[in-house]
Scaffold this motif. Sequence first.
Motif, PDB file in Angstrom:
ATOM      1  N   ARG A 248      10.912 -48.249   1.409  1.00 54.80           N
ATOM      2  CA  ARG A 248      10.474 -47.844   2.499  1.00 54.80           C
ATOM      3  C   ARG A 248      11.554 -47.128   3.541  1.00 54.80           C
ATOM      4  NH1 ARG A 248       6.469 -51.760   2.400  1.00 54.80           N
ATOM      5  NH2 ARG A 248       7.530 -53.439   3.588  1.00 54.80           N
ATOM      6  N   THR A 252      12.576 -43.354   4.515  1.00 53.07           N
ATOM      7  CA  THR A 252      12.525 -43.348   6.202  1.00 53.07           C
ATOM      8  C   THR A 252      13.966 -42.532   6.567  1.00 53.07           C
ATOM      9  OG1 THR A 252      11.178 -44.814   6.662  1.00 53.07           O
ATOM     10  CG2 THR A 252      12.635 -43.978   8.407  1.00 53.07           C
ATOM     11  N   GLY A 281       7.434 -42.920   9.813  1.00 56.69           N
ATOM     12  CA  GLY A 281       8.325 -43.703   8.836  1.00 56.69           C
ATOM     13  C   GLY A 281       8.954 -44.872   9.881  1.00 56.69           C
ATOM     14  N   ASP A 286       4.134 -45.602   5.369  1.00 56.87           N
ATOM     15  CA  ASP A 286       4.804 -45.034   4.303  1.00 56.87           C
ATOM     16  C   ASP A 286       4.856 -43.531   4.402  1.00 56.87           C
ATOM     17  OD1 ASP A 286       4.807 -47.599   2.981  1.00 56.87           O
ATOM     18  OD2 ASP A 286       3.078 -47.140   1.966  1.00 56.87           O
ATOM     19  N   ILE A 287       6.338 -43.129   3.886  1.00 56.17           N
ATOM     20  CA  ILE A 287       6.350 -41.471   3.929  1.00 56.17           C
ATOM     21  C   ILE A 287       5.775 -41.025   2.371  1.00 56.17           C
ATOM     22  CG2 ILE A 287       8.129 -39.837   3.722  1.00 56.17           C
ATOM     23  CD1 ILE A 287       8.351 -41.452   6.243  1.00 56.17           C
TER      24      ILE A 287
END
Length: 310
Positions: A248, A252, A281, A286-287
Amino acid sequence: MPGQPEISFVIPVYNKADILPHSLAALAAQRLEVAAEYIFVDDASQDGSADILQAGAGALPMATILRNDSNAGPSRRLNQGVAQARGRCLCLIDADELIAPDAAMTMLRLMQQHQADMVHGKVKHSDQAATDLQPPAIGAAPAFAVSDRPLATILNGRGFVRMAWLVETTLFRAAGGCDERLFIQDEALPLRLALKARRLIDLQASVTWAPRAASHLSADKRQQHHDRFFAYYNLLHDAEALVPQDRRRIATICASIIWKAARRSGLQINGVAALAVYLAGKSGLDIPPRHLDHAAAAFRGMPGIRRSLD
């Protein structure tokens, strides 16, 4: 034939004729207690750098100069130099910076005392010209931090992109060396090393000094954004065993780079949407992978970007 060195200094060189005599003198002034070799990889310099290396290498034991007919970038040239290295450790520094006289031994002692396989020091920018700059010694008791989670430390820290490294040669090779898909290694190499490392030492001392007017490839913001993005994007795709927290964080960081490149480097992507994804993010969401894939395609389409494999 000389015995096996403990440290291999591996230094890529491109158009550094003005500072090379001073960086060579600083290398010659190293207070080493172990055997060392020096590998310079000239990346098709146009200013006589290779000739200066040839003339000045006599002051260094076990010096090797690798000349190239084409300019391929520091990622490929570092790998080329390491392929020739015989030392247990690699000291990786930039050719346009002056190394402190006790830098290599300080990093080596810390590595040995704390069973680390990578040590990073700081680069100090100076207003002095190279002719006037005398890097001071680090001293006997520098501040440092030890991390047993090297990748998390790199991802959450600052200042690890400068070339002031001592790393075990086996680690460099296990990490696959520099990512030759990228022209500049600054951002990608620490990530690749940290992914495979057991323990990182963050040395809070000036290992090298950058004199006034030193030039850096990474000053090109468009190239910098391109290489920074793919350093992290490639890691997401190459590393199968990333823990969710690190994955994550990497996504980001990618989103942050996308937004900045849309604002400052003309990346052909919607800047407002890029900001929204980045902020999401930052808040813990979540991206979306499709956002990163779309940006990757836009980065690949940017004109005028140098790539090591071009």
